[in-house]
Design an enzyme around this catalytic site. Structure first.
Site, PDB file in Angstrom:
ATOM      1  N   HIS A  59       0.820  -1.212   0.000  1.00 33.21           N
ATOM      2  CA  HIS A  59       0.000   0.000   0.000  1.00 33.21           C
ATOM      3  C   HIS A  59       0.855   1.265   0.000  1.00 33.21           C
ATOM      4  O   HIS A  59       0.497   2.268  -0.613  1.00 33.21           O
ATOM      5  CB  HIS A  59      -0.918  -0.007   1.222  1.00 33.21           C
ATOM      6  CG  HIS A  59      -1.977   1.048   1.196  1.00 33.21           C
ATOM      7  ND1 HIS A  59      -3.126   0.926   0.449  1.00 33.21           N
ATOM      8  CD2 HIS A  59      -2.058   2.256   1.817  1.00 33.21           C
ATOM      9  CE1 HIS A  59      -3.877   2.002   0.616  1.00 33.21           C
ATOM     10  NE2 HIS A  59      -3.257   2.816   1.433  1.00 33.21           N
ATOM     11  N   SER A  66      -8.298   4.242  -2.366  1.00 32.48           N
ATOM     12  CA  SER A  66      -9.152   3.105  -2.012  1.00 32.48           C
ATOM     13  C   SER A  66      -9.256   2.970  -0.498  1.00 32.48           C
ATOM     14  O   SER A  66      -8.322   3.296   0.234  1.00 32.48           O
ATOM     15  CB  SER A  66      -8.564   1.814  -2.596  1.00 32.48           C
ATOM     16  OG  SER A  66      -7.284   1.564  -2.039  1.00 32.48           O
ATOM     17  N   HIS A  67     -10.402   2.495  -0.045  1.00 33.86           N
ATOM     18  CA  HIS A  67     -10.571   2.075   1.346  1.00 33.86           C
ATOM     19  C   HIS A  67     -11.398   0.795   1.347  1.00 33.86           C
ATOM     20  O   HIS A  67     -12.419   0.683   2.023  1.00 33.86           O
ATOM     21  CB  HIS A  67     -11.227   3.184   2.181  1.00 33.86           C
ATOM     22  CG  HIS A  67     -10.441   3.509   3.408  1.00 33.86           C
ATOM     23  ND1 HIS A  67     -11.007   3.771   4.630  1.00 33.86           N
ATOM     24  CD2 HIS A  67      -9.104   3.591   3.614  1.00 33.86           C
ATOM     25  CE1 HIS A  67     -10.066   4.023   5.523  1.00 33.86           C
ATOM     26  NE2 HIS A  67      -8.906   3.918   4.927  1.00 33.86           N
TER      27      HIS A  67
END
Length: 730
Positions: free
Chosen positions: A44, A89-90
């Site tokens: 990430h 994004s989550h």
């Protein structure tokens, strides 16, 4: 604590990476240092599987001020104004805890924007859920929409656009992608690069808690049957505090106090401090006793890896601390001088007068592993014969089934939960080709769109990557704007699998070709890998957020039909490509075949021609043709304008089904008044743009010659039926 291989694995690091860490720092790391490496070297934060390919994307044109590498991208929109935007994004947090996962996704992307000095003016979102009949979907959908609305509405920033999709591939791994856009003057943009030794490092915002620890690492791993145990890694948001933080930061930004500023997002204090120091080729020293904590007996490990929300890290010019503190205290926020920059190029952490970590900044940033993973090239599916029964379905029944399907139904149930008009500058809201926001106090506007194309990318990722960029381009063109740049959120499965990595590589290649040809660069973005649960992966889902400029809002276009008796032009050639179409998926029930080809010359040529006709005020309405084909696009125009149309099929070389439901690219439907018809025909012919006149507008009904006649009122009811009934089902 002795660091065992099991502890290393729990931190998402393999044995080769752990050995590289020992070699880089000349010792075995302690637990805190291991945690810091875990945060900075995960997928990430480090982009270790994607960086090689992301570097190939075009990132510059005459309008780009700042491309990838900062908190957000920045483009020039003239008159000394700049637009700041990014998408993130989550996904994993939203699946575990839908309300807070979605809410903090919005909060995080807003901080990325106002960190750059911009006041946020809009948010958008792309959200994907599993099969609507799956037992989790209804709860996840409700929670995510509530979270997005709750955060955006409370902070007072309009949510103006988005998409909602359903597919069984997202049953155990939903996607929540949030985009934010902000406005700033070109001479007041702030960056995260640290400058100067012995400068004060300041912590501002909320206190640090234990929420979100290992959030970034969790986003870089597959899910399994123990997903529920990861709830403590989900951050908890407070939009009211974020509003205070926004105003305090923008107030401080009015003078020359700030050298650099960084949001404490993924990996919290760890990533923000290391990224600032790395960009400035400096070191940073932090006294962890100075961290404002909201929970007792927090350890250095917890402080450094917490992803508590609404926090920022600043580096100030010396002597500016007192004034800055007054501002943040006035807004009721924590302000603490926690350390200083150094010229030693190390991260040094102290706690209770002991040195608890000492790591080279380069080892955490530039020396992070970059992988050239093996990948498998996708095969272009063959055009097998279409199902023999596809012509047995009545055209009107097929249209109804598509319009009332979950993916093509009207989505007002969603957007009505979002405040779309707060701030008073929303000109076009959700439901159109693009949202349009006025630049406050002017007659200039920006167009904003967000889209994804998982079906096409699953079928053939190279074409799918091209198509989703072209779709964003058409959406911006359709409202009369000039497309400038995009941000992307690339959602994929496990990159360690050759097929998944191949999907990623070829999607990037397709995006690169489209962005280069259309002069539509990527200025920011995010990669979300490991979207898998129990070895079941999502479809490749690149999400594109596009931004365009309308120099004069009087030239803005909408897609609802405007007047009776005007002509309907279909711009662009229809070859009859039904493979991967909504018709075959929703009506016939097959998913075989390749996606429609993307001719980038036609995309650019047709798009610029549409924009020129809009600027000449020769068109009444414009709608790009995408999901569902021409007949669905026309139905949407009728529904929006509450005006009917009488059409015929001029192309006799293909079947009615292929003409009406094909998803051939680079096409638009436009409405032209009788007084402008000759002029439009003349311009199109002069510029060799393919077109067909398919009918005229009329009152009340959509009428296809010899096939069907349906009232617009019925179309409206059919299109809005699904969401209205979904939450009333037992």
């Amino acid at each position: 604590m002795k660091i065992t291989q099991q502890i290393v694995n729990k931190h998402g690091l393999n044995s080769e990476e752990y050995n590289k860490i020992i070699k880089l720092i000349g010792k075995k790391p302690n637990l805190l240092e291991l945690g810091i490496f875990s945060a900075m070297w995960n997928e990430h934060c480090s982009y270790k599987s994607s960086k090689k390919y992301l570097k190939t994307l075009p990132t510059k044109n005459k309008k780009v001020i700042q491309g990838p590498g900062e908190n957000a991208g920045v483009i020039d929109i003239e008159d000394e104004d700049a637009l700041v935007f990014k998408i993130e994004s989550h996904n994993h947090p939203s699946f575990i805890e839908p309300y807070q996962g979605a809410a903090t996704g919005v909060g995080g992307i807003l901080r990325d924007v106002f960190t750059m000095g911009a006041r946020p003016i809009a948010t958008l979102n792309s959200i994907h859920f599993g099969d609507h009949k799956h037992y989790k979907t209804k709860n996840l959908l409700s929670g995510v929409v509530s979270g997005i609305g709750g955060y955006g509405n409370c902070i007072g920033i309009p949510t103006v656009g988005g998409e909602v999709k359903f597919n069984s591939v997202y049953n155990e791994n939903i996607l929540v992608n949030a985009m934010a856009v902000g406005l700033v003057k070109k001479n007041k943009i702030f960056y995260s690069k640290a400058k100067g030794s012995n400068k004060p490092v300041i912590y501002v915002g909320s206190k640090t808690g234990r929420d979100g620890i290992h959030g970034a690492s969790m986003a870089s791993a597959e899910f399994d049957k123990n997903t529920e145990e990861k709830k403590p890694t989900v951050q908890v948001g407070d939009p009211f505090t974020e509003k205070l933080l926004l105003e305090a930061c923008l107030e401080l930004m009015k003078d020359d106090s700030i050298i650099s500023i960084q949001d404490m997002g993924a990996a919290g204090l760890t990533s923000s401090s290391i990224e600032m120091a790395s960009k400035g080729n400096l070191g940073i020293e932090i006294n962890l006793n100075k961290i404002p904590c909201r929970e007792k007996k927090m350890t250095p490990y917890e402080m450094m890896l917490s992803e508590s929300q609404e926090r920022m890290l600043l580096i100030l010019n010396s002597g500016k601390e007192d004034n800055a503190e007054k501002i943040f205290k006035k807004w009721g926020l924590d302000f603490s001088i926690i350390g200083k920059t150094t010229d030693k190029k190390d991260l040094v952490l102290k706690f209770n007068e002991n040195e608890v970590a000492n790591l080279p900044i380069s080892a955490l940033s530039t020396e992070a592993p970059i992988y050239d993973r093996k990948w498998k090239k996708a095969l272009l599916p063959k055009k097998t014969s279409l199902p023999q029964n596809y012509k047995s379905f009545k055209i009107i029944d097929s249209l109804k089934k598509i319009l009332m399907s979950p993916n093509n139904s009207e989505k007002s149930w969603v957007w009505e939960q979002y405040d779309q008009t707060v701030m008073g500058d929303t000109i076009q809201k959700s439901g159109g080709d693009s949202a349009v926001i006025r630049i406050h106090g002017s007659n200039k506007g920006v167009s904003l769109t967000i889209d994804s194309s998982s079906n096409y990318c699953e079928s053939y990722p190279l074409t799918g990557g091209k198509q989703i960029v072209a779709e964003a381009w058409r959406n911006l063109i359709s409202v009369g704007s000039n497309p400038i740049a995009i941000t992307n959120c690339l959602n994929f499965g496990n990159p360690e699998k050759e097929k998944i990595m191949g999907q990623f590589v070829e999607c990037i290649q397709g995006m690169k070709e489209a962005c280069t040809y259309l002069d539509f660069p990527v200025v920011s973005g995010n990669v979300s890998f490991y979207n898998e649960t129990n070895k079941k992966t999502i479809s490749p889902t690149p999400t594109i957020g596009g931004v365009g400029l309308l120099k004069n809002l009087e030239n803005m276009m909408t897609f609802g039909l405007k007047e009776l008796g005007s002509s309907l032009f279909l711009i662009g050639k229809t070859s009859g490509h039904l493979y991967q179409s909504e018709f075959l998926r929703e009506v016939v029930g097959t998913k075989d075949g390749p996606p429609p080809e993307v001719n980038l010359f036609n995309e650019r040529n047709n798009g610029f021609m549409i924009r020129d006709l809009i600027l000449k005020k020769l068109l009444n309405s414009v709608h790009d043709i995408s999901s569902g084909g021409m007949l669905v696009a026309l139905s949407e125009m009728c529904i929006r304008g509450k005006i009917g149309a009488k059409i015929k099929i001029p192309n006799k070389n293909i079947s009615s089904y292929e003409y009406l439901f094909a998803e051939d690219q680079s096409r638009y439907l436009v409405e032209v008044s009788e007084k402008n018809k000759k002029e439009v025909v003349k311009i199109l012919e002069k510029n060799s743009v393919y077109f067909e006149i398919v009918g005229k507008t009329q009152k009340d009904c959509l009428d296809l010659e010899k096939e069907f006649n349906i009232k617009v009122e019925e179309l409206i009811e059919i299109n809005s039926r699904w969401f209205k009934s979904y939450f009333n089902e037992n």
